[in-house]
Scaffold this motif. Sequence first.
Motif, PDB file in Angstrom:
ATOM      1  N   VAL A 151       1.117  -1.334  -0.151  1.00 38.16           N
ATOM      2  CA  VAL A 151       0.491   0.126   0.427  1.00 38.16           C
ATOM      3  C   VAL A 151       0.437   1.059  -0.112  1.00 38.16           C
ATOM      4  O   VAL A 151       0.368   2.509  -0.563  1.00 38.16           O
ATOM      5  CB  VAL A 151      -0.826   0.199   1.183  1.00 38.16           C
ATOM      6  CG1 VAL A 151      -2.238  -1.458   1.017  1.00 38.16           C
ATOM      7  CG2 VAL A 151      -0.310   0.318   2.615  1.00 38.16           C
ATOM      8  N   GLY A 152       2.008   1.357   0.427  1.00 37.47           N
ATOM      9  CA  GLY A 152       3.329   2.334   0.343  1.00 37.47           C
ATOM     10  C   GLY A 152       3.117   2.929   1.513  1.00 37.47           C
ATOM     11  O   GLY A 152       2.285   2.777   2.111  1.00 37.47           O
ATOM     12  N   PRO A 153       4.379   3.817   1.650  1.00 37.02           N
ATOM     13  CA  PRO A 153       4.764   4.524   3.065  1.00 37.02           C
ATOM     14  C   PRO A 153       3.327   5.458   3.807  1.00 37.02           C
ATOM     15  O   PRO A 153       3.641   5.567   4.799  1.00 37.02           O
ATOM     16  CB  PRO A 153       5.494   5.266   3.109  1.00 37.02           C
ATOM     17  CG  PRO A 153       6.040   5.334   1.641  1.00 37.02           C
ATOM     18  CD  PRO A 153       5.232   4.141   0.698  1.00 37.02           C
ATOM     19  N   ARG A 154       2.380   5.801   2.267  1.00 34.14           N
ATOM     20  CA  ARG A 154       1.820   7.305   3.269  1.00 34.14           C
ATOM     21  C   ARG A 154       0.701   6.582   3.901  1.00 34.14           C
ATOM     22  O   ARG A 154      -0.036   6.456   4.882  1.00 34.14           O
ATOM     23  CB  ARG A 154       0.712   7.885   2.128  1.00 34.14           C
ATOM     24  CG  ARG A 154       2.433   8.860   1.119  1.00 34.14           C
ATOM     25  CD  ARG A 154       1.687   9.714   0.795  1.00 34.14           C
ATOM     26  NE  ARG A 154       1.148  11.471   0.905  1.00 34.14           N
ATOM     27  CZ  ARG A 154       0.382  12.066   0.050  1.00 34.14           C
ATOM     28  NH1 ARG A 154      -0.810  11.308  -0.594  1.00 34.14           N
ATOM     29  NH2 ARG A 154      -0.427  12.593   0.587  1.00 34.14           N
ATOM     30  N   LYS A 155      -0.068   5.220   3.542  1.00 33.88           N
ATOM     31  CA  LYS A 155      -1.365   4.828   3.935  1.00 33.88           C
ATOM     32  C   LYS A 155      -0.574   3.881   5.006  1.00 33.88           C
ATOM     33  O   LYS A 155      -1.818   3.904   5.708  1.00 33.88           O
ATOM     34  CB  LYS A 155      -2.287   3.539   3.233  1.00 33.88           C
ATOM     35  CG  LYS A 155      -2.480   4.442   2.297  1.00 33.88           C
ATOM     36  CD  LYS A 155      -3.603   3.448   0.798  1.00 33.88           C
ATOM     37  CE  LYS A 155      -3.812   4.174  -0.391  1.00 33.88           C
ATOM     38  NZ  LYS A 155      -4.580   2.993  -1.297  1.00 33.88           N
ATOM     39  N   LEU A 156       0.251   3.859   4.937  1.00 41.15           N
ATOM     40  CA  LEU A 156       1.046   3.045   6.468  1.00 41.15           C
ATOM     41  C   LEU A 156       1.301   3.816   6.846  1.00 41.15           C
ATOM     42  O   LEU A 156       0.765   2.986   9.078  1.00 41.15           O
ATOM     43  CB  LEU A 156       2.249   2.060   6.169  1.00 41.15           C
ATOM     44  CG  LEU A 156       2.358   1.297   7.449  1.00 41.15           C
ATOM     45  CD1 LEU A 156       1.122   0.049   7.675  1.00 41.15           C
ATOM     46  CD2 LEU A 156       3.676   0.110   6.709  1.00 41.15           C
ATOM     47  N   LEU A 157       1.376   4.879   7.486  1.00 38.70           N
ATOM     48  CA  LEU A 157       1.742   5.528   8.550  1.00 38.70           C
ATOM     49  C   LEU A 157       0.810   6.172   8.834  1.00 38.70           C
ATOM     50  O   LEU A 157       1.256   6.683   9.724  1.00 38.70           O
ATOM     51  CB  LEU A 157       2.758   6.942   7.985  1.00 38.70           C
ATOM     52  CG  LEU A 157       3.393   8.116   9.076  1.00 38.70           C
ATOM     53  CD1 LEU A 157       3.990   6.965  10.108  1.00 38.70           C
ATOM     54  CD2 LEU A 157       4.635   8.741   8.622  1.00 38.70           C
ATOM     55  N   ALA A 158       0.221   6.418   8.004  1.00 36.43           N
ATOM     56  CA  ALA A 158      -1.504   7.458   8.562  1.00 36.43           C
ATOM     57  C   ALA A 158      -2.178   6.244   9.466  1.00 36.43           C
ATOM     58  O   ALA A 158      -2.459   7.427  10.788  1.00 36.43           O
ATOM     59  CB  ALA A 158      -2.243   8.028   7.397  1.00 36.43           C
ATOM     60  N   SER A 159      -2.428   5.380   9.593  1.00 37.96           N
ATOM     61  CA  SER A 159      -2.758   3.970   9.940  1.00 37.96           C
ATOM     62  C   SER A 159      -1.433   3.964  11.196  1.00 37.96           C
ATOM     63  O   SER A 159      -2.333   3.946  12.313  1.00 37.96           O
ATOM     64  CB  SER A 159      -2.831   2.954   8.788  1.00 37.96           C
ATOM     65  OG  SER A 159      -3.654   2.533   8.008  1.00 37.96           O
ATOM     66  N   GLY A 160      -0.757   4.166  11.380  1.00 40.45           N
ATOM     67  CA  GLY A 160       0.636   3.926  12.279  1.00 40.45           C
ATOM     68  C   GLY A 160      -0.344   5.265  13.135  1.00 40.45           C
ATOM     69  O   GLY A 160      -0.695   4.907  14.735  1.00 40.45           O
ATOM     70  N   ALA A 161      -0.233   6.796  12.178  1.00 48.32           N
ATOM     71  CA  ALA A 161      -0.611   7.602  13.610  1.00 48.32           C
ATOM     72  C   ALA A 161      -1.590   7.417  13.980  1.00 48.32           C
ATOM     73  O   ALA A 161      -2.761   7.659  15.504  1.00 48.32           O
ATOM     74  CB  ALA A 161      -0.998   8.503  12.930  1.00 48.32           C
ATOM     75  N   LEU A 162      -2.996   7.266  13.796  1.00 50.95           N
ATOM     76  CA  LEU A 162      -4.513   6.612  13.515  1.00 50.95           C
ATOM     77  C   LEU A 162      -4.326   5.383  15.172  1.00 50.95           C
ATOM     78  O   LEU A 162      -5.072   5.718  16.328  1.00 50.95           O
ATOM     79  CB  LEU A 162      -5.455   6.368  12.668  1.00 50.95           C
ATOM     80  CG  LEU A 162      -5.415   7.194  11.719  1.00 50.95           C
ATOM     81  CD1 LEU A 162      -6.636   6.157  10.839  1.00 50.95           C
ATOM     82  CD2 LEU A 162      -6.685   8.741  12.688  1.00 50.95           C
ATOM     83  N   LEU A 163      -3.487   4.648  14.584  1.00 51.24           N
ATOM     84  CA  LEU A 163      -3.275   3.607  15.762  1.00 51.24           C
ATOM     85  C   LEU A 163      -2.751   4.404  17.210  1.00 51.24           C
ATOM     86  O   LEU A 163      -3.332   3.635  17.967  1.00 51.24           O
ATOM     87  CB  LEU A 163      -2.461   2.454  15.476  1.00 51.24           C
ATOM     88  CG  LEU A 163      -3.086   1.602  14.482  1.00 51.24           C
ATOM     89  CD1 LEU A 163      -2.607   0.480  14.159  1.00 51.24           C
ATOM     90  CD2 LEU A 163      -4.269   0.741  15.294  1.00 51.24           C
ATOM     91  N   LEU A 164      -1.403   4.759  16.433  1.00 49.06           N
ATOM     92  CA  LEU A 164      -0.773   5.547  17.856  1.00 49.06           C
ATOM     93  C   LEU A 164      -1.527   6.504  19.024  1.00 49.06           C
ATOM     94  O   LEU A 164      -1.985   5.448  20.050  1.00 49.06           O
ATOM     95  CB  LEU A 164       0.737   5.810  17.705  1.00 49.06           C
ATOM     96  CG  LEU A 164       1.660   5.762  18.415  1.00 49.06           C
ATOM     97  CD1 LEU A 164       2.993   6.482  17.885  1.00 49.06           C
ATOM     98  CD2 LEU A 164       1.476   7.363  19.519  1.00 49.06           C
ATOM     99  N   ALA A 165      -2.604   6.828  18.278  1.00 52.74           N
ATOM    100  CA  ALA A 165      -3.151   7.953  18.579  1.00 52.74           C
ATOM    101  C   ALA A 165      -4.622   7.063  19.703  1.00 52.74           C
ATOM    102  O   ALA A 165      -4.495   7.545  21.088  1.00 52.74           O
ATOM    103  CB  ALA A 165      -3.554   9.507  18.266  1.00 52.74           C
ATOM    104  N   ALA A 166      -4.453   6.605  19.278  1.00 49.61           N
ATOM    105  CA  ALA A 166      -5.841   5.606  19.718  1.00 49.61           C
ATOM    106  C   ALA A 166      -6.017   4.477  20.469  1.00 49.61           C
ATOM    107  O   ALA A 166      -6.264   4.921  21.503  1.00 49.61           O
ATOM    108  CB  ALA A 166      -6.683   4.713  18.281  1.00 49.61           C
ATOM    109  N   GLY A 167      -4.965   4.076  20.863  1.00 45.06           N
ATOM    110  CA  GLY A 167      -3.541   3.765  21.627  1.00 45.06           C
ATOM    111  C   GLY A 167      -3.416   4.208  22.986  1.00 45.06           C
ATOM    112  O   GLY A 167      -4.106   4.398  23.737  1.00 45.06           O
ATOM    113  N   MET A 168      -3.381   5.552  22.580  1.00 44.95           N
ATOM    114  CA  MET A 168      -2.627   6.526  23.966  1.00 44.95           C
ATOM    115  C   MET A 168      -4.676   6.970  24.611  1.00 44.95           C
ATOM    116  O   MET A 168      -4.653   7.456  25.761  1.00 44.95           O
ATOM    117  CB  MET A 168      -2.042   7.354  22.882  1.00 44.95           C
ATOM    118  CG  MET A 168      -0.423   6.870  22.780  1.00 44.95           C
ATOM    119  SD  MET A 168      -0.055   6.784  24.635  1.00 44.95           S
ATOM    120  CE  MET A 168       0.347   7.635  25.241  1.00 44.95           C
TER     121      MET A 168
END
Length: 408
Positions: free
Chosen positions: A77-94
């Motif tokens: 999927v490329g780095p943009r979609k994965l990093l966006a997903s990472g940002a959402l998961l990190l923030a949601a987890g916190m």
Amino acid sequence: MRDRLAALDFYYGWIVVAACFLAAGCLFGMTYSFSVFFDALREEFTVAPARVSLVFGVQTAAIYVGGAGLGRVLDRVGPRKLLASGALLLAAGMLVAARADSYALLVAGYGLTTGLGMGCCYVVAYATVPSWFGRRRGFANGIAAAGLGAGLLVVVPAASWLLGELGWRGAFDALAVGLFAVLAVATAVLAARPEDVGADLSVEFPDGRGDDEADGDGSVRATVLSLPFLFVVLGWASVYATLYVLVNHLVPFAAEQGIRWAGVTAISALGVATSAARLAIGYVSDRTGRVRVFVACSVLMGLCLLALPFARGPAAILAVAVVFGVGYGGNGALLSPLVADLFGLDDIGTLYGIASVAFALAGLSAPPLATAAFESLGEYTLVFLVTGVVGLLGAGFVAAAGRTAPAR
């Protein structure tokens, strides 16, 4: 934003490096902030220290074991979609952890969900840059990897200040918002390939990227099952065992000498040396050979563990930590370039993610084994000497990978 930046008169790969620097800073700054919240979490959930440490263990496993699968996602999927997903998961987890009313919910939020978000950041930060750089691959990746030091210098003190001002729940909320904002900026400027923004490939690949691509027979399965790849995984696990033993046991070792403060200071000095080395050694490796420099830095880490039992006094402990930081910074800058050089750019995210399981193996096994050995022996000499030998064996494994991998 990407179109405007691409129109400027410089290679867009450096924008990608900056985005990966931010991703690495958020990832490592947050995960190394765990110790800041340790006491507050233990008091809040009234659990034994070992159970609080388990939260960090789950997070670490999610980053590196999860990275094996997330690397494949990066390639698809490329780095943009994965990093966006990472940002959402990190923030949601916190945010979930900030509202946790049970230990299980804390583990699910702060350990697993945030860890998976960090895993997304990790594979993007470390496996994206090699596709953009050929001539200066080591130097560029060194800059991106130096985000680790920036995270330690910015996020960890910020977490400590927020804890004092807002309590641990308020600090989690604030960090969730702040880290999400930084990662959103990084996501906005990322691009998967030079072709996506019309970047001139000849700047970094004057002869084209054909020599760097995997051979026709090089499926992911074939590469992962190959002897050179096995050598890389064994090498990384063995070399990084020295890191996990050192950072977990340097302060207690110094405390045995009555100078605990020297151990704490040495850990900070190690972080500074690591960041500086990532820039300098990455640059040098582009001229002298990245596999060769990686092996030399790994040997240095092993030798430092062999020297550590004989480090008596603050100056000696500090010196060992600084030299170790140089070695760790050097090979830390060359992790994904090493994979790219040995196995090509095809499926770089997948291959790097799978190889990164080595860090989970080292991080989850080396510290407890070292602790058990210390408790049995009552002193650190043999513990550090054996760990140093393991580190030198790891350097040998990586050297063997360099000799047995197909020429590119």
